[in-house]
Enzyme design. Sequence first.
Site, PDB file in Angstrom:
ATOM      1  N   ASP A  48      37.760  34.510  33.456  1.00  0.00           N
ATOM      2  CA  ASP A  48      38.442  35.425  33.926  1.00  0.00           C
ATOM      3  C   ASP A  48      40.205  35.336  33.919  1.00  0.00           C
ATOM      4  O   ASP A  48      40.727  34.411  32.973  1.00  0.00           O
ATOM      5  CB  ASP A  48      38.390  36.070  35.973  1.00  0.00           C
ATOM      6  CG  ASP A  48      38.324  37.136  36.099  1.00  0.00           C
ATOM      7  OD1 ASP A  48      38.661  37.925  34.691  1.00  0.00           O
ATOM      8  OD2 ASP A  48      38.377  37.121  36.995  1.00  0.00           O
TER       9      ASP A  48
ATOM     10  N   HIS B 226      36.454  39.314  33.787  1.00  0.00           N
ATOM     11  CA  HIS B 226      35.354  40.103  34.938  1.00  0.00           C
ATOM     12  C   HIS B 226      36.535  41.390  35.017  1.00  0.00           C
ATOM     13  O   HIS B 226      35.941  42.186  35.575  1.00  0.00           O
ATOM     14  CB  HIS B 226      35.750  38.891  36.151  1.00  0.00           C
ATOM     15  CG  HIS B 226      34.748  38.228  36.036  1.00  0.00           C
ATOM     16  ND1 HIS B 226      33.266  37.564  36.114  1.00  0.00           N
ATOM     17  CD2 HIS B 226      34.684  36.717  35.138  1.00  0.00           C
ATOM     18  CE1 HIS B 226      33.259  36.773  35.772  1.00  0.00           C
ATOM     19  NE2 HIS B 226      33.550  35.998  35.287  1.00  0.00           N
TER      20      HIS B 226
ATOM     21  N   ASP C 209      37.495  49.460  37.497  1.00  0.00           N
ATOM     22  CA  ASP C 209      36.982  48.270  37.723  1.00  0.00           C
ATOM     23  C   ASP C 209      35.837  48.012  37.418  1.00  0.00           C
ATOM     24  O   ASP C 209      35.363  48.915  35.697  1.00  0.00           O
ATOM     25  CB  ASP C 209      35.485  48.797  39.065  1.00  0.00           C
ATOM     26  CG  ASP C 209      35.716  47.229  40.393  1.00  0.00           C
ATOM     27  OD1 ASP C 209      36.385  46.415  40.143  1.00  0.00           O
ATOM     28  OD2 ASP C 209      34.868  47.924  41.286  1.00  0.00           O
TER      29      ASP C 209
HETATM   30  C1  GDG Z   1      35.553  41.101  39.795  1.00  0.00           C
HETATM   31  C2  GDG Z   1      36.162  42.729  39.636  1.00  0.00           C
HETATM   32  C3  GDG Z   1      33.465  42.549  39.063  1.00  0.00           C
HETATM   33  C4  GDG Z   1      32.182  42.088  50.066  1.00  0.00           C
HETATM   34  N1  GDG Z   1      32.603  42.366  51.120  1.00  0.00           N
HETATM   35  C5  GDG Z   1      31.892  41.456  51.379  1.00  0.00           C
HETATM   36  C6  GDG Z   1      31.374  41.034  50.352  1.00  0.00           C
HETATM   37  N2  GDG Z   1      31.480  41.331  49.849  1.00  0.00           N
HETATM   38  C7  GDG Z   1      31.049  40.921  48.458  1.00  0.00           C
HETATM   39  C8  GDG Z   1      30.234  41.849  47.364  1.00  0.00           C
HETATM   40  C9  GDG Z   1      30.271  41.633  46.573  1.00  0.00           C
HETATM   41  C10 GDG Z   1      31.725  41.291  45.692  1.00  0.00           C
HETATM   42  O1  GDG Z   1      32.333  40.843  47.903  1.00  0.00           O
HETATM   43  C11 GDG Z   1      33.191  42.127  45.269  1.00  0.00           C
HETATM   44  O2  GDG Z   1      32.667  42.261  43.771  1.00  0.00           O
HETATM   45  P1  GDG Z   1      32.906  43.535  43.444  1.00  0.00           P
HETATM   46  O3  GDG Z   1      31.943  43.464  41.768  1.00  0.00           O
HETATM   47  O4  GDG Z   1      32.700  44.840  44.052  1.00  0.00           O
HETATM   48  O5  GDG Z   1      34.713  43.343  43.007  1.00  0.00           O
HETATM   49  P2  GDG Z   1      36.026  42.261  42.402  1.00  0.00           P
HETATM   50  O6  GDG Z   1      35.886  41.861  43.626  1.00  0.00           O
HETATM   51  O7  GDG Z   1      37.090  43.214  42.672  1.00  0.00           O
HETATM   52  O8  GDG Z   1      34.715  41.338  41.219  1.00  0.00           O
HETATM   53  C12 GDG Z   1      34.837  43.653  39.020  1.00  0.00           C
HETATM   54  C13 GDG Z   1      33.188  41.459  39.275  1.00  0.00           C
HETATM   55  O9  GDG Z   1      34.738  40.748  39.378  1.00  0.00           O
HETATM   56  C14 GDG Z   1      32.392  40.221  38.844  1.00  0.00           C
HETATM   57  O10 GDG Z   1      32.830  40.564  37.046  1.00  0.00           O
HETATM   58  O11 GDG Z   1      32.643  43.133  38.451  1.00  0.00           O
HETATM   59  O12 GDG Z   1      34.722  44.365  38.517  1.00  0.00           O
HETATM   60  O13 GDG Z   1      37.372  43.593  39.667  1.00  0.00           O
HETATM   61  O14 GDG Z   1      29.678  40.676  45.348  1.00  0.00           O
HETATM   62  O15 GDG Z   1      28.803  41.709  47.828  1.00  0.00           O
HETATM   63  N3  GDG Z   1      29.865  39.306  51.035  1.00  0.00           N
HETATM   64  C15 GDG Z   1      30.236  39.540  52.092  1.00  0.00           C
HETATM   65  N4  GDG Z   1      30.632  39.796  53.018  1.00  0.00           N
HETATM   66  C16 GDG Z   1      31.351  41.181  53.358  1.00  0.00           C
HETATM   67  O16 GDG Z   1      31.867  41.633  54.477  1.00  0.00           O
HETATM   68  N5  GDG Z   1      29.333  38.962  52.945  1.00  0.00           N
END
Ligand code: GDG
Length: 727
Positions: free
Chosen positions: A139, A163, A370
Site C-alpha cells: 500500500d 490497495h 474506491d
Molecule cells: C482500502 C481501499 C480496498 C466496515 N465497517 C465495519 C467493518 N468494516 C469493514 C468492512 C470491510 C472493511 O471494513 C472496509 O473495506 P473497504 O474495501 O470497503 O474499504 P477501505 O477501508 O477504504 O480499504 C479499498 C481495500 O483497501 C482492500 O484492498 O477494497 O478500495 O480503500 O472489510 O467489513 N467491520 C466491522 N465492523 C464495522 O462496523 N467488524
Amino acid sequence: MARKIIVSNRLPVKVRRADGTMTFEPSEGGLATGLGSVYKEGENIWLGWPGLCVEESEEQQVITELQKERMQPVFLTESDIKEYYEGFSNETLWPTFHYFSQFAVYEQSYWEAYYRVNQKFCEQIVKFANPDDTIWIHDYQLLLLPSMVRESLPDSTIGFFQHIPFPSYEVFRMLPWRKQILQGLLGADLIGFHTYDDVRHFVSSVIHLVGLAASHGIIETGNRSVMVDAFPMGIDYDKYAQTANSEKVSGMVQEFQEALRHRKIILSIDRLDYSKGIPQRLRAFEMFLKQYPEFHEQVTLIMIVVPSRDQVEKYKELKIEVDELVGRINGLYRTLSWAPVQYYYHSFPFEELSAFYRMAHVALVTPMRDGMNLVCKEYIASRNDGTGVLILSEMAGAAKELSEAILINPNDVHQMVGALQQALIVPEENQRVAVASMQATVQKYNIHHWVNLFMDRLTYAKEKQNALKTTLLKGEVKKQLINNYQQAQQRLIFLDYDGTLMPFTRDPNKTQPDEELLHLLQTLAAEAANRVVIISGRDHKTLAKWLGHLPIDMIAEHGVWLRKHETEWRMIQNLDNSWKEDIRPIFEMYVSRTPGTLLEEKDFALVWHYRKVDPVLGETRAGELSSHLNYLIANRNLQVMEGDKIVEIKNIEVNKGIAASRWLHQYGSDFVLAIGDDRTDEDTFRVMPKDAYTIKVGNIRSIAKYHVQSPQHVRELLRQLVNGSAQ
Ligand code: GDG
C-alpha cells in the site's frame, strides 16, 4: 531457507494500553486472514507499525508479545505518525490517488517524514531478511520502500500491492514528488493493482515521467524488467457465508427486523472518508424520499460510518456535513414511529455486521472512488437466501467484476434516485439470478485465490527475469577481463558510440564527444597492441568530424562506410540507394504530422527520430511508420528496424555484424571486446568469437555475456583497462 516477509503500515494487531498495562489482540481483517497462510508458516514474518506509539521502556515487551504471533514491530514516533501517516499518506497521497487533488497538501516536511519512515521500514527489513527472501510490501504508505530494499538486498524478490487506485497520469503528475515515487515503486519485481485501469495509469506515468519503455505489462528499467498486473482482491467468502448462516446471526436478524418493523432496509457501510461519497448518497436518498412519497415509512436507510482519520481537517469537516444531512433528512421526514435514516457513527462487532448484510434488501455502495471496495463483496457473500440488490458505483474497482449490480455514477444524483426506486421493486426472481452470478464470482476469486495468484506471479516474474539476465560485470569477472586484457598481445575492441560511450541527448546532433572521452579513446588507441573500432549507426561525415583525428578505425551507418585509421573512408560494396526517392516522402509525412521529430538522411539509410515527442505518441507513430514501410519494401533489398526512439530503413546487406566480421578475419587477436547498447549491437555480439567479452549497456536482456549499467560504467571500464587496475 528463503523466507517470506509481509510488510504493511499497520500490523494485523490491536495493541491497547489501559491502566499502564498493554493488551494484544489479533485483528481479523480480510487481508490478515488471507495472508495468514503466508506469514504464519515456517520462519516467515509480518512487519509493520503496531498502531501505538510506545515508550522505549515498553519496546521489548511489545517485541516479545508480537513475536509470538510472527510479527515484528516498526516503532514510529508521534511526529512520524503526524507527518508521515496523517500528513503525507493521508493528506497528500490519499486525496491525489482518489482524484481529490484539490484537497491535497503539498508540504515538504511531510515528504521528508515519508522518506524517513520508509527508510525506517527498510532498516527493519534488512535486519530480518536474508538476501534471497521474498518481500511483499503493501500500500500507499510505503511507495518508496521497494527501491530502498532493492538497494540493500539486490537479489531479493520484491512484490508490491497498492490497495487504492492509481490515478490517471494527468492527476498523478501534479504531485511535486511524482518521479521519486515512481522510482521508489520500480524497485519491485511485480507491482499489483486492483484493476487494469490502475495498471494503465501507472504504466503511462512511468513512460511519461521516468521515460522508460513498457509493453505488455513489462517495464524495462535498464537492468531489470518490472512486471505490472491487475489482481482484484477478494474476501474470505466462506467466513461471510457461514457467519450469515449461524444461529446467532439468525437470532439477531429477527430481533433487528422486529425493531425496524419489518421495513425494507437499505444498507450503507463505510469508513468516514470523502472518497466514499457519503454526503452524495444522503442527498440522493433525500431526493428519493421527496420524489417517491409512497416509500415513506416503508424503507429505512441504515447508515454505518466507521470513525477514521478524525485528526485530519477534511475528515472533521466531512463529519459535520454528514451529521447535518442526516439531521435534515430525519428532521424533514421522520414520524413518531419511523426514522428514515438510522445513523451510527461507530463500528459494530463482526456478527452484527453480518446480520445487517443479511437483512438488507438493498446495499447502497456509491463511492466517488474506491480501489476495490470489499463491503459490496461481503454483502453478496452474506446473501444466504439468494435475494438482494446491490447498487454499486462504477468508480469502485469492484464494479469491473460485479457487472450484474445496478451500476451508477455517484455524481449523477438522478441516476442514484432512479436506482433506489428500481432496486426496491426488482422482482425476486431477477434478484436471484443476479445474486447467484455475483456469488459465483466472489466465491471463486476469494482472498486465498488472490494471495496465491499474486505469489505465483511474483515467482514467475523473478524466474523470467533471471532467465533473461546477463551477468553484471563486476568483481572477479571484471578482474579477469582486465587480467586477460593485460596479458594479450593483440587486442580488438569494438565500441558503439551513442548510448555506449555517450549518454543519449534529446537532439542527436548534440552528442559530440567531450574532452574526457576523446582523451580516453586517444589513450586506448595509442597502445600498440590495440585496434579500436568505433562501430556506429551514424553517418560517416559526423563520425569523421567528431572522431576523425583519432588513431581509431570506424564503421559508420551500420557498416556501409568503413575506415581503417591508416586509410580513407570507403564503402563496403556497391549499394543501391535509388529507393530513397520513393521512401523519403513517407518519412517527411511523419515528420510533418509529428512536431518534434526529425528525419536523418544517411547515404544508405533513412532514420526517423522521435525522442523529443510524447513517448506514447512516438511509439504509436513508430508502429504505424514501420508497418507502412514493411508493406512497401516487400521484394526489395531493404530492412526496417525499430531502435531506441528511432525507425530506420536501410539496405539489408548492411549490418554491424557483417562489418565487424571483416576486422575479425583480417586481424588476428587474443583479446576481443565488444560493447554496445542498441538492438543493432546484437548483430555485432552475434559474430564475436566464443571467448570474446561482449557487454551490453543499460539492459540485461541481450545475447551479450555481461552488462554494465550506463555509459559512465563503460568509460570507467575503459579507464581501468588503460590504467591496469580494477577498483
Ligand atoms: C482500502 C481501499 C480496498 C466496515 N465497517 C465495519 C467493518 N468494516 C469493514 C468492512 C470491510 C472493511 O471494513 C472496509 O473495506 P473497504 O474495501 O470497503 O474499504 P477501505 O477501508 O477504504 O480499504 C479499498 C481495500 O483497501 C482492500 O484492498 O477494497 O478500495 O480503500 O472489510 O467489513 N467491520 C466491522 N465492523 C464495522 O462496523 N467488524
